[in-house]
Motif scaffolding. Structure first.
Motif, PDB file in Angstrom:
ATOM      1  N   THR A  53       0.840  -1.208   0.000  1.00  0.00           N
ATOM      2  CA  THR A  53       0.000   0.000   0.000  1.00  0.00           C
ATOM      3  C   THR A  53       0.870   1.250   0.000  1.00  0.00           C
ATOM      4  OG1 THR A  53      -1.755  -1.169   1.204  1.00  0.00           O
ATOM      5  CG2 THR A  53      -1.787   1.261   1.239  1.00  0.00           C
ATOM      6  N   ALA A  54       1.937   1.194   0.815  1.00  0.00           N
ATOM      7  CA  ALA A  54       2.841   2.352   0.868  1.00  0.00           C
ATOM      8  C   ALA A  54       3.521   2.566  -0.474  1.00  0.00           C
ATOM      9  CB  ALA A  54       3.886   2.143   1.967  1.00  0.00           C
ATOM     10  N   PHE A  55       3.930   1.449  -1.104  1.00  0.00           N
ATOM     11  CA  PHE A  55       4.585   1.561  -2.408  1.00  0.00           C
ATOM     12  C   PHE A  55       3.637   2.141  -3.454  1.00  0.00           C
ATOM     13  CE2 PHE A  55       5.466  -0.304  -6.578  1.00  0.00           C
ATOM     14  CZ  PHE A  55       6.754   0.163  -6.779  1.00  0.00           C
ATOM     15  N   ALA A  56       2.366   1.638  -3.423  1.00  0.00           N
ATOM     16  CA  ALA A  56       1.373   2.135  -4.383  1.00  0.00           C
ATOM     17  C   ALA A  56       1.119   3.623  -4.170  1.00  0.00           C
ATOM     18  CB  ALA A  56       0.073   1.343  -4.246  1.00  0.00           C
ATOM     19  N   GLY A  57       1.059   4.023  -2.902  1.00  0.00           N
ATOM     20  CA  GLY A  57       0.838   5.444  -2.617  1.00  0.00           C
ATOM     21  C   GLY A  57       2.012   6.301  -3.078  1.00  0.00           C
ATOM     22  N   HIS A  58       3.229   5.783  -2.832  1.00  0.00           N
ATOM     23  CA  HIS A  58       4.429   6.511  -3.265  1.00  0.00           C
ATOM     24  C   HIS A  58       4.470   6.628  -4.779  1.00  0.00           C
ATOM     25  CE1 HIS A  58       8.538   7.928  -3.327  1.00  0.00           C
ATOM     26  NE2 HIS A  58       8.824   6.960  -4.215  1.00  0.00           N
ATOM     27  N   TYR A  59       4.094   5.541  -5.491  1.00  0.00           N
ATOM     28  CA  TYR A  59       4.089   5.559  -6.958  1.00  0.00           C
ATOM     29  C   TYR A  59       3.058   6.552  -7.485  1.00  0.00           C
ATOM     30  CZ  TYR A  59       3.472   4.022 -11.740  1.00  0.00           C
ATOM     31  OH  TYR A  59       3.364   3.992 -13.112  1.00  0.00           O
ATOM     32  N   ALA A  60       1.888   6.504  -6.862  1.00  0.00           N
ATOM     33  CA  ALA A  60       0.829   7.422  -7.305  1.00  0.00           C
ATOM     34  C   ALA A  60       1.236   8.869  -7.081  1.00  0.00           C
ATOM     35  CB  ALA A  60      -0.471   7.115  -6.552  1.00  0.00           C
ATOM     36  N   ASN A  61       1.884   9.113  -5.931  1.00  0.00           N
ATOM     37  CA  ASN A  61       2.316  10.484  -5.631  1.00  0.00           C
ATOM     38  C   ASN A  61       3.409  10.936  -6.604  1.00  0.00           C
ATOM     39  OD1 ASN A  61       2.285  12.867  -3.918  1.00  0.00           O
ATOM     40  ND2 ASN A  61       4.318  12.193  -3.222  1.00  0.00           N
ATOM     41  N   SER A  62       4.338  10.038  -6.941  1.00  0.00           N
ATOM     42  CA  SER A  62       5.401  10.368  -7.896  1.00  0.00           C
ATOM     43  C   SER A  62       4.814  10.631  -9.274  1.00  0.00           C
ATOM     44  CB  SER A  62       6.416   9.209  -7.985  1.00  0.00           C
ATOM     45  OG  SER A  62       7.028   9.016  -6.729  1.00  0.00           O
ATOM     46  N   TRP A  63       3.833   9.823  -9.682  1.00  0.00           N
ATOM     47  CA  TRP A  63       3.201  10.016 -11.002  1.00  0.00           C
ATOM     48  C   TRP A  63       2.470  11.358 -11.064  1.00  0.00           C
ATOM     49  CZ3 TRP A  63      -1.767  10.620 -12.828  1.00  0.00           C
ATOM     50  CH2 TRP A  63      -1.934  10.446 -14.212  1.00  0.00           C
ATOM     51  N   ARG A  64       1.800  11.697  -9.935  1.00  0.00           N
ATOM     52  CA  ARG A  64       1.089  12.974  -9.891  1.00  0.00           C
ATOM     53  C   ARG A  64       2.060  14.135  -9.989  1.00  0.00           C
ATOM     54  NH1 ARG A  64       0.364  16.378  -5.961  1.00  0.00           N
ATOM     55  NH2 ARG A  64       1.123  14.889  -4.406  1.00  0.00           N
ATOM     56  N   LYS A  65       3.182  14.091  -9.276  1.00  0.00           N
ATOM     57  CA  LYS A  65       4.170  15.162  -9.325  1.00  0.00           C
ATOM     58  C   LYS A  65       4.797  15.280 -10.715  1.00  0.00           C
ATOM     59  CE  LYS A  65       5.455  15.199  -4.439  1.00  0.00           C
ATOM     60  NZ  LYS A  65       6.560  14.990  -3.473  1.00  0.00           N
ATOM     61  N   ALA A  66       5.057  14.118 -11.351  1.00  0.00           N
ATOM     62  CA  ALA A  66       5.622  14.139 -12.700  1.00  0.00           C
ATOM     63  C   ALA A  66       4.639  14.782 -13.679  1.00  0.00           C
ATOM     64  CB  ALA A  66       5.983  12.721 -13.143  1.00  0.00           C
ATOM     65  N   SER A  67       3.354  14.457 -13.505  1.00  0.00           N
ATOM     66  CA  SER A  67       2.324  15.055 -14.373  1.00  0.00           C
ATOM     67  C   SER A  67       2.270  16.563 -14.167  1.00  0.00           C
ATOM     68  CB  SER A  67       0.957  14.432 -14.071  1.00  0.00           C
ATOM     69  OG  SER A  67       0.957  13.054 -14.376  1.00  0.00           O
ATOM     70  N   ARG A 112       5.239  18.132 -15.923  1.00  0.00           N
ATOM     71  CA  ARG A 112       5.023  18.179 -17.361  1.00  0.00           C
ATOM     72  C   ARG A 112       4.056  19.304 -17.729  1.00  0.00           C
ATOM     73  NH1 ARG A 112       5.137  12.473 -16.836  1.00  0.00           N
ATOM     74  NH2 ARG A 112       2.848  12.413 -16.716  1.00  0.00           N
ATOM     75  N   HIS A 113       3.020  19.456 -16.906  1.00  0.00           N
ATOM     76  CA  HIS A 113       2.050  20.511 -17.164  1.00  0.00           C
ATOM     77  C   HIS A 113       2.692  21.892 -17.021  1.00  0.00           C
ATOM     78  CE1 HIS A 113      -1.746  22.626 -17.286  1.00  0.00           C
ATOM     79  NE2 HIS A 113      -1.449  23.230 -16.148  1.00  0.00           N
ATOM     80  N   ARG A 114       3.518  22.058 -15.975  1.00  0.00           N
ATOM     81  CA  ARG A 114       4.194  23.350 -15.781  1.00  0.00           C
ATOM     82  C   ARG A 114       5.123  23.661 -16.942  1.00  0.00           C
ATOM     83  NH1 ARG A 114       4.622  21.798 -10.282  1.00  0.00           N
ATOM     84  NH2 ARG A 114       6.763  21.106 -10.617  1.00  0.00           N
ATOM     85  N   ARG A 115       5.847  22.624 -17.424  1.00  0.00           N
ATOM     86  CA  ARG A 115       6.750  22.844 -18.552  1.00  0.00           C
ATOM     87  C   ARG A 115       5.975  23.270 -19.802  1.00  0.00           C
ATOM     88  NH1 ARG A 115       9.833  18.469 -16.415  1.00  0.00           N
ATOM     89  NH2 ARG A 115       8.725  16.955 -17.728  1.00  0.00           N
ATOM     90  N   LYS A 116       4.824  22.626 -20.032  1.00  0.00           N
ATOM     91  CA  LYS A 116       4.012  23.010 -21.188  1.00  0.00           C
ATOM     92  C   LYS A 116       3.536  24.457 -21.076  1.00  0.00           C
ATOM     93  CE  LYS A 116       2.235  18.409 -22.352  1.00  0.00           C
ATOM     94  NZ  LYS A 116       1.016  17.559 -22.420  1.00  0.00           N
ATOM     95  N   VAL A 117       3.101  24.827 -19.859  1.00  0.00           N
ATOM     96  CA  VAL A 117       2.645  26.202 -19.635  1.00  0.00           C
ATOM     97  C   VAL A 117       3.787  27.189 -19.849  1.00  0.00           C
ATOM     98  CG1 VAL A 117       1.789  27.830 -17.905  1.00  0.00           C
ATOM     99  CG2 VAL A 117       0.780  25.546 -18.086  1.00  0.00           C
ATOM    100  N   GLU A 118       4.995  26.833 -19.336  1.00  0.00           N
ATOM    101  CA  GLU A 118       6.151  27.716 -19.495  1.00  0.00           C
ATOM    102  C   GLU A 118       6.528  27.859 -20.967  1.00  0.00           C
ATOM    103  OE1 GLU A 118       9.052  25.863 -17.059  1.00  0.00           O
ATOM    104  OE2 GLU A 118       8.229  26.637 -15.167  1.00  0.00           O
ATOM    105  N   LEU A 119       6.502  26.748 -21.718  1.00  0.00           N
ATOM    106  CA  LEU A 119       6.833  26.803 -23.140  1.00  0.00           C
ATOM    107  C   LEU A 119       5.829  27.661 -23.908  1.00  0.00           C
ATOM    108  CD1 LEU A 119       7.904  23.105 -23.865  1.00  0.00           C
ATOM    109  CD2 LEU A 119       9.360  25.135 -23.930  1.00  0.00           C
ATOM    110  N   LEU A 120       4.554  27.492 -23.591  1.00  0.00           N
ATOM    111  CA  LEU A 120       3.535  28.316 -24.250  1.00  0.00           C
ATOM    112  C   LEU A 120       3.715  29.786 -23.920  1.00  0.00           C
ATOM    113  CD1 LEU A 120       0.315  26.110 -23.798  1.00  0.00           C
ATOM    114  CD2 LEU A 120       1.500  26.650 -25.938  1.00  0.00           C
ATOM    115  N   THR A 121       4.055  30.058 -22.652  1.00  0.00           N
ATOM    116  CA  THR A 121       4.278  31.446 -22.236  1.00  0.00           C
ATOM    117  C   THR A 121       5.456  32.048 -22.980  1.00  0.00           C
ATOM    118  OG1 THR A 121       3.393  30.991 -20.033  1.00  0.00           O
ATOM    119  CG2 THR A 121       4.757  32.959 -20.281  1.00  0.00           C
ATOM    120  N   LEU A 122       6.557  31.273 -23.082  1.00  0.00           N
ATOM    121  CA  LEU A 122       7.737  31.765 -23.785  1.00  0.00           C
ATOM    122  C   LEU A 122       7.443  31.993 -25.270  1.00  0.00           C
ATOM    123  CD1 LEU A 122      10.534  29.543 -22.201  1.00  0.00           C
ATOM    124  CD2 LEU A 122      10.194  31.995 -21.871  1.00  0.00           C
TER     125      LEU A 122
END
Length: 226
Positions: A19-33, A36-46
């Motif tokens: 359960t802890a591993f699944a939670g850690h994976y889900a949290n890592s996937w959310r942060k990675a997403s 990626r979203h911030r990078r897209k926003v920054e690229l569009l802004t630039l």
């Protein structure tokens, strides 16, 4: 199936690390997403900033080119109007430092002018701006001095010749006069101005077009048919 249940009943404690591993994976996937979203926003802004910057730079070059054109038109008014040159002879007198200064400034600005706004490199923007501004200022200074002194540098007889030339040019450009009258007036005006005011080639060409269609200035009066 029974063996699986037996395994799970014996290894029930594995639920917690899984359960802890699944939670850690889900949290890592959310942060990675989120990254990626911030990078897209920054690229569009630039990209938007670059696009806006390009539009602003194009508008600035267009404004500079418009100022350049307006200044050239002001100078062209003297070149195409002999009467204006007679009133303000300093504008074509290359012995005058102010006249030389604005002609040099014009040559510099014309040399840096791009074919279109998009053709001017960003690195040359400041140089072109300075050249256009220097040309406009130099012409303004020369015009003020020309208006101030007008024909004061000429002697009395020379001023009379200028006045006579002005009257003759009015006849030369008068459509009501006969071709012979216009041609004679034009040639007399040229003689009166000879040695007083230097007429640029473009000025002479413009005057000849207005003075008389098909005017033959290369023939002496004795060469004219009787």
């Amino acid at each position: 199936m029974e063996s699986l249940f037996e395994f799970l009943s014996d290894k029930w404690w594995l639920v917690f690390p899984l359960t802890a591993f699944a939670g850690h994976y889900a949290n890592s996937w959310r942060k990675a997403s989120e990254r990626r979203h911030r990078r897209k926003v920054e690229l569009l802004t630039l990209k938007n900033q670059a696009r806006e910057s390009g539009r602003a730079a194009t508008a600035e070059v267009e404004a500079l080119m418009a100022t350049h054109d307006a200044t050239n038109r002001r100078w062209l008014e003297y070149e195409l109007d002999v009467g204006k040159l007679i009133d303000f002879p300093l504008m074509t007198d290359v012995r005058e430092p102010l006249t030389v200064a604005f002609l040099r400034a014009k040559r510099e600005a014309d040399g840096q002018r791009p074919v279109s706004p998009a053709d001017l490199p960003a690195a040359h923007m400041e140089s072109y701006r300075k050249a256009v501004n220097a040309f406009a200022v130099a012409l303004e200074v020369a015009e003020r001095e020309a208006r101030r002194i007008r024909d004061s540098k000429f002697t009395g007889p020379e001023r009379e010749r200028l006045a006579t030339a002005r009257k003759l040019l009015m006849i030369a450009e008068n459509g009501a006069a006969t071709p012979a009258e216009r041609q004679a007036a034009y040639k007399r005006a040229r003689r009166e101005l000879d040695g007083l005011i230097v007429l640029p080639d473009v000025t002479i060409a413009a005057l000849e077009r207005r003075a008389a269609p098909g005017l033959d200035t290369g023939r002496a009066p004795s060469d004219q048919p009787g």
